[in-house]
Design a protein around this motif. Sequence first.
Motif, PDB file in Angstrom:
ATOM      1  N   THR A   1      -1.534 -11.457   6.642  1.00  3.54           N
ATOM      2  CA  THR A   1      -1.414 -12.920   6.572  1.00  3.54           C
ATOM      3  C   THR A   1      -1.487 -13.590   7.941  1.00  3.54           C
ATOM      4  OG1 THR A   1       1.012 -12.755   6.643  1.00  3.54           O
ATOM      5  CG2 THR A   1      -0.031 -12.810   4.464  1.00  3.54           C
ATOM      6  N   LEU A   2      -1.700 -12.820   9.007  1.00  5.45           N
ATOM      7  CA  LEU A   2      -1.715 -13.405  10.354  1.00  5.45           C
ATOM      8  C   LEU A   2      -2.762 -14.508  10.499  1.00  5.45           C
ATOM      9  CD1 LEU A   2      -0.493 -13.406  13.158  1.00  5.45           C
ATOM     10  CD2 LEU A   2      -2.082 -11.567  13.794  1.00  5.45           C
ATOM     11  N   PRO A   3      -4.002 -14.323  10.019  1.00  9.02           N
ATOM     12  CA  PRO A   3      -4.980 -15.430  10.131  1.00  9.02           C
ATOM     13  C   PRO A   3      -4.509 -16.700   9.426  1.00  9.02           C
ATOM     14  CG  PRO A   3      -6.092 -13.371   9.602  1.00  9.02           C
ATOM     15  CD  PRO A   3      -4.643 -13.114   9.444  1.00  9.02           C
ATOM     16  N   SER A   4      -3.871 -16.537   8.257  1.00 12.94           N
ATOM     17  CA  SER A   4      -3.370 -17.703   7.524  1.00 12.94           C
ATOM     18  C   SER A   4      -2.252 -18.391   8.302  1.00 12.94           C
ATOM     19  CB  SER A   4      -2.854 -17.284   6.140  1.00 12.94           C
ATOM     20  OG  SER A   4      -3.900 -16.792   5.335  1.00 12.94           O
ATOM     21  N   PHE A   5      -1.384 -17.612   8.932  1.00 16.55           N
ATOM     22  CA  PHE A   5      -0.305 -18.182   9.724  1.00 16.55           C
ATOM     23  C   PHE A   5      -0.856 -18.971  10.903  1.00 16.55           C
ATOM     24  CE2 PHE A   5       2.952 -15.920   7.469  1.00 16.55           C
ATOM     25  CZ  PHE A   5       4.119 -16.586   7.783  1.00 16.55           C
ATOM     26  N   ILE A   6      -1.819 -18.391  11.596  1.00 10.87           N
ATOM     27  CA  ILE A   6      -2.406 -19.086  12.749  1.00 10.87           C
ATOM     28  C   ILE A   6      -3.105 -20.361  12.295  1.00 10.87           C
ATOM     29  CG2 ILE A   6      -4.162 -18.932  14.549  1.00 10.87           C
ATOM     30  CD1 ILE A   6      -3.486 -15.969  14.827  1.00 10.87           C
ATOM     31  N   GLY A   7      -3.834 -20.284  11.182  1.00 11.07           N
ATOM     32  CA  GLY A   7      -4.493 -21.468  10.650  1.00 11.07           C
ATOM     33  C   GLY A   7      -3.491 -22.554  10.274  1.00 11.07           C
ATOM     34  N   LEU A   8      -2.387 -22.148   9.642  1.00 11.14           N
ATOM     35  CA  LEU A   8      -1.371 -23.121   9.240  1.00 11.14           C
ATOM     36  C   LEU A   8      -0.677 -23.732  10.451  1.00 11.14           C
ATOM     37  CD1 LEU A   8       0.056 -24.538   6.960  1.00 11.14           C
ATOM     38  CD2 LEU A   8       1.609 -22.568   6.748  1.00 11.14           C
ATOM     39  N   ILE A   9      -0.469 -22.930  11.495  1.00  7.66           N
ATOM     40  CA  ILE A   9       0.121 -23.455  12.734  1.00  7.66           C
ATOM     41  C   ILE A   9      -0.751 -24.578  13.293  1.00  7.66           C
ATOM     42  CG2 ILE A   9       0.580 -22.916  15.168  1.00  7.66           C
ATOM     43  CD1 ILE A   9       1.577 -20.169  14.227  1.00  7.66           C
ATOM     44  N   PHE A  10      -2.066 -24.360  13.296  1.00 13.27           N
ATOM     45  CA  PHE A  10      -2.980 -25.399  13.792  1.00 13.27           C
ATOM     46  C   PHE A  10      -2.942 -26.642  12.904  1.00 13.27           C
ATOM     47  CE2 PHE A  10      -5.170 -21.980  16.233  1.00 13.27           C
ATOM     48  CZ  PHE A  10      -5.191 -22.629  17.474  1.00 13.27           C
ATOM     49  N   LEU A  11      -2.908 -26.455  11.592  1.00 16.05           N
ATOM     50  CA  LEU A  11      -2.848 -27.589  10.676  1.00 16.05           C
ATOM     51  C   LEU A  11      -1.580 -28.403  10.898  1.00 16.05           C
ATOM     52  CD1 LEU A  11      -4.103 -26.098   7.271  1.00 16.05           C
ATOM     53  CD2 LEU A  11      -5.232 -27.829   8.673  1.00 16.05           C
ATOM     54  N   VAL A  12      -0.452 -27.699  11.027  1.00 19.83           N
ATOM     55  CA  VAL A  12       0.834 -28.367  11.240  1.00 19.83           C
ATOM     56  C   VAL A  12       0.845 -29.091  12.586  1.00 19.83           C
ATOM     57  CG1 VAL A  12       3.305 -27.976  11.608  1.00 19.83           C
ATOM     58  CG2 VAL A  12       2.127 -26.809   9.731  1.00 19.83           C
ATOM     59  N   ALA A  13       0.361 -28.403  13.631  1.00 16.83           N
ATOM     60  CA  ALA A  13       0.356 -29.000  14.972  1.00 16.83           C
ATOM     61  C   ALA A  13      -0.507 -30.254  15.019  1.00 16.83           C
ATOM     62  CB  ALA A  13      -0.138 -27.976  15.989  1.00 16.83           C
ATOM     63  N   ILE A  14      -1.697 -30.182  14.432  1.00 13.36           N
ATOM     64  CA  ILE A  14      -2.601 -31.341  14.425  1.00 13.36           C
ATOM     65  C   ILE A  14      -1.969 -32.506  13.666  1.00 13.36           C
ATOM     66  CG2 ILE A  14      -4.810 -32.206  13.548  1.00 13.36           C
ATOM     67  CD1 ILE A  14      -5.933 -29.370  14.089  1.00 13.36           C
ATOM     68  N   SER A  15      -1.317 -32.200  12.537  1.00 15.96           N
ATOM     69  CA  SER A  15      -0.698 -33.247  11.727  1.00 15.96           C
ATOM     70  C   SER A  15       0.448 -33.924  12.477  1.00 15.96           C
ATOM     71  CB  SER A  15      -0.175 -32.653  10.416  1.00 15.96           C
ATOM     72  OG  SER A  15      -1.233 -32.111   9.652  1.00 15.96           O
ATOM     73  N   LEU A  16       1.287 -33.123  13.130  1.00 17.09           N
ATOM     74  CA  LEU A  16       2.427 -33.687  13.848  1.00 17.09           C
ATOM     75  C   LEU A  16       1.980 -34.499  15.064  1.00 17.09           C
ATOM     76  CD1 LEU A  16       4.991 -30.737  13.698  1.00 17.09           C
ATOM     77  CD2 LEU A  16       4.920 -32.801  12.288  1.00 17.09           C
TER      78      LEU A  16
ATOM     79  N   TYR B   1       4.371 -16.382  18.316  1.00  9.97           N
ATOM     80  CA  TYR B   1       5.015 -17.309  17.393  1.00  9.97           C
ATOM     81  C   TYR B   1       4.603 -17.009  15.951  1.00  9.97           C
ATOM     82  CZ  TYR B   1       6.490 -21.706  15.274  1.00  9.97           C
ATOM     83  OH  TYR B   1       7.089 -22.646  14.462  1.00  9.97           O
ATOM     84  N   ALA B   2       3.309 -16.764  15.733  1.00 12.45           N
ATOM     85  CA  ALA B   2       2.815 -16.481  14.388  1.00 12.45           C
ATOM     86  C   ALA B   2       3.364 -15.153  13.868  1.00 12.45           C
ATOM     87  CB  ALA B   2       1.284 -16.462  14.385  1.00 12.45           C
ATOM     88  N   VAL B   3       3.304 -14.115  14.699  1.00 14.58           N
ATOM     89  CA  VAL B   3       3.765 -12.789  14.272  1.00 14.58           C
ATOM     90  C   VAL B   3       5.269 -12.789  14.020  1.00 14.58           C
ATOM     91  CG1 VAL B   3       4.024 -10.373  14.965  1.00 14.58           C
ATOM     92  CG2 VAL B   3       1.892 -11.571  15.433  1.00 14.58           C
ATOM     93  N   SER B   4       6.039 -13.436  14.897  1.00 15.16           N
ATOM     94  CA  SER B   4       7.491 -13.456  14.736  1.00 15.16           C
ATOM     95  C   SER B   4       7.886 -14.220  13.479  1.00 15.16           C
ATOM     96  CB  SER B   4       8.165 -14.059  15.970  1.00 15.16           C
ATOM     97  OG  SER B   4       7.764 -15.399  16.171  1.00 15.16           O
ATOM     98  N   GLN B   5       7.253 -15.372  13.254  1.00 18.48           N
ATOM     99  CA  GLN B   5       7.562 -16.161  12.062  1.00 18.48           C
ATOM    100  C   GLN B   5       7.186 -15.405  10.795  1.00 18.48           C
ATOM    101  OE1 GLN B   5       7.723 -20.791  11.218  1.00 18.48           O
ATOM    102  NE2 GLN B   5       5.714 -20.147  11.883  1.00 18.48           N
TER     103      GLN B   5
END
Length: 295
Positions: free
Chosen positions: A128-143, A95-99
Amino acid sequence: MTNDNYIEFKKQRELGDILSDTFAFMRSEFKTFFGVFFKIVGPYLLVMVIALVLYMYYAGNQFNLILQSYDPEATDGFLIIGLMLFYAINLLIVYAVSQSTVLHYIKSYTVGRGQINYDAIRSDVYATLPSFIGLIFLVAISLIAGFVVCCFPAVYLWVPLSLAFGVLVFDQKGAVDAYGDSFNLVKDEWWMTFATLVIVAIIVGIAGYAFALPTTIYNYLKMGVFSGEMDAESIMDVFKDPIYILLNVISTIAQFMLNIISLVAGALIYFNLNEKKNFTGTYERIQNLGQNPEN
């Protein structure tokens, strides 16, 4: 050189223009885009598919052991949990790599005025892969937190956070800064952004349902739902059925491909909002006035 079919991302658009330009971009860049996409994402997607097949097959096999022996301890719980984690981790990476690949392709496309640089895209995706994975976690936790509190906060958060990944790439921000700036981006434009995202989600959802329908029908046929002869063993057997597994793999891959539509539309929404607030594309076009159109 500018591509004759170049679609200008950095401009203001109405809802209809965002939808039409999304599909126009996909159509004009189809061959080049998917060539780049599968070169970068393909290996990760293949590993994810293998993880999915292993999980479905062995989970079905383990549950069959329970039914046949009537002993919950007959199954290997560690194996199922291990395969589940293996699949979940690969799902996250894909998901991170494709996005990241989609958004960096669009970034390269806008910088090159229709021409793309594969090496730069590939390098930026990995950087930017680490940043994408980190942002995915931030977004998921927030939602998730938003849904726990109440449904509306999650819906409210979904709108800006859907654009956070575009902020990360196009504004070259870190995960935390992209998270925060996404709220500034949709300020005073929340309702229009919400309406656009919902319409795109409906289109993608209907298309995704079409791909999932064969799996559902086959599942019902295999379990005997239509014949009225359903039993527990037939329900478990379907998870080991090669045809059922193949249909699930096709449906999963289709969902990833359809998600590209949402990402392209999200990029157009980002540039639309950015243009309204910062006039970035307008300033660039003014600066380019009088330049040789062949440059």
